[in-house]
Design a protein around this motif. Sequence first.
Motif, PDB file in Angstrom:
ATOM      1  N   ALA A  66       6.073   1.622  -1.975  1.00  0.00           N
ATOM      2  CA  ALA A  66       6.412   2.411  -0.795  1.00  0.00           C
ATOM      3  C   ALA A  66       5.836   3.824  -0.899  1.00  0.00           C
ATOM      4  N   GLN A  67       5.785   4.363  -2.124  1.00  0.00           N
ATOM      5  CA  GLN A  67       5.208   5.695  -2.317  1.00  0.00           C
ATOM      6  C   GLN A  67       3.693   5.673  -2.142  1.00  0.00           C
ATOM      7  N   ILE A  68       3.058   4.590  -2.563  1.00  0.00           N
ATOM      8  CA  ILE A  68       1.596   4.506  -2.527  1.00  0.00           C
ATOM      9  C   ILE A  68       1.097   4.003  -1.172  1.00  0.00           C
ATOM     10  N   ASP A  69       1.778   3.029  -0.600  1.00  0.00           N
ATOM     11  CA  ASP A  69       1.369   2.379   0.649  1.00  0.00           C
ATOM     12  C   ASP A  69       1.687   3.291   1.839  1.00  0.00           C
ATOM     13  N   ALA A  70       0.802   4.239   2.095  1.00  0.00           N
ATOM     14  CA  ALA A  70       1.044   5.283   3.084  1.00  0.00           C
ATOM     15  C   ALA A  70       1.283   4.763   4.497  1.00  0.00           C
ATOM     16  N   ASN A  71       0.592   3.686   4.890  1.00  0.00           N
ATOM     17  CA  ASN A  71       0.754   3.185   6.257  1.00  0.00           C
ATOM     18  C   ASN A  71       1.779   2.060   6.368  1.00  0.00           C
ATOM     19  N   GLY A  72       2.379   1.668   5.244  1.00  0.00           N
ATOM     20  CA  GLY A  72       3.457   0.694   5.257  1.00  0.00           C
ATOM     21  C   GLY A  72       3.071  -0.727   5.594  1.00  0.00           C
ATOM     22  N   THR A 131      -4.663   0.268  -0.315  1.00  0.00           N
ATOM     23  CA  THR A 131      -6.115   0.418  -0.280  1.00  0.00           C
ATOM     24  C   THR A 131      -6.549   1.390  -1.358  1.00  0.00           C
ATOM     25  N   ILE A 132      -7.846   1.451  -1.579  1.00  0.00           N
ATOM     26  CA  ILE A 132      -8.349   2.387  -2.583  1.00  0.00           C
ATOM     27  C   ILE A 132      -8.012   3.828  -2.207  1.00  0.00           C
ATOM     28  N   ASP A 133      -8.076   4.155  -0.922  1.00  0.00           N
ATOM     29  CA  ASP A 133      -7.743   5.518  -0.502  1.00  0.00           C
ATOM     30  C   ASP A 133      -6.278   5.842  -0.804  1.00  0.00           C
ATOM     31  N   GLU A 134      -5.386   4.884  -0.546  1.00  0.00           N
ATOM     32  CA  GLU A 134      -3.968   5.103  -0.821  1.00  0.00           C
ATOM     33  C   GLU A 134      -3.712   5.231  -2.320  1.00  0.00           C
ATOM     34  N   VAL A 135      -4.355   4.382  -3.118  1.00  0.00           N
ATOM     35  CA  VAL A 135      -4.174   4.431  -4.570  1.00  0.00           C
ATOM     36  C   VAL A 135      -4.727   5.742  -5.115  1.00  0.00           C
ATOM     37  N   GLN A 136      -5.928   6.136  -4.675  1.00  0.00           N
ATOM     38  CA  GLN A 136      -6.523   7.373  -5.184  1.00  0.00           C
ATOM     39  C   GLN A 136      -5.783   8.623  -4.715  1.00  0.00           C
ATOM     40  N   ASP A 191     -10.109  -8.680  -1.527  1.00  0.00           N
ATOM     41  CA  ASP A 191      -9.886  -8.423  -0.103  1.00  0.00           C
ATOM     42  C   ASP A 191      -9.872  -6.932   0.245  1.00  0.00           C
ATOM     43  N   GLY A 192     -10.105  -6.085  -0.760  1.00  0.00           N
ATOM     44  CA  GLY A 192     -10.171  -4.651  -0.502  1.00  0.00           C
ATOM     45  C   GLY A 192      -8.828  -3.950  -0.527  1.00  0.00           C
ATOM     46  N   ALA A 193      -7.782  -4.659  -0.918  1.00  0.00           N
ATOM     47  CA  ALA A 193      -6.442  -4.075  -0.995  1.00  0.00           C
ATOM     48  C   ALA A 193      -5.688  -4.719  -2.147  1.00  0.00           C
ATOM     49  N   LEU A 194      -4.714  -3.984  -2.681  1.00  0.00           N
ATOM     50  CA  LEU A 194      -3.915  -4.497  -3.782  1.00  0.00           C
ATOM     51  C   LEU A 194      -2.529  -4.883  -3.293  1.00  0.00           C
ATOM     52  N   THR A 195      -2.105  -6.079  -3.665  1.00  0.00           N
ATOM     53  CA  THR A 195      -0.728  -6.497  -3.452  1.00  0.00           C
ATOM     54  C   THR A 195       0.103  -5.947  -4.609  1.00  0.00           C
TER      55      THR A 195
END
Length: 84
Positions: free
Chosen positions: A26-32, A37-42, A61-65
């Motif tokens: 929830a802290q990393i996944d900015a758009n919920g 995504t890499i932008d959210e992780v970075q 797929d370009g995103a992390l679960t």
Amino acid sequence: MFKFVAILLGMGVVANSAIAMSEETAQIDANGDGVMTIDEVQAVFPDVTAEAFAEADADDDGALTDEEMVSGQEQGLIPASTGG
């Protein structure tokens, strides 16, 4: 009986890890949207490289679960915690 107790304890550890990971997600996944995504992780972990992210992204797929994030952390590709 010992096996039963060990299984119950193990299940509790897994449940606690899942709860902690969901809070961290929830802290990393900015758009919920449920993935990171890499932008959210970075944004949270600026030192994570595109290469490390790609290696953690098991299905490409370009995103992390949550599962890919945990695996990436266990492999040392992504820091283990946001610290907060």
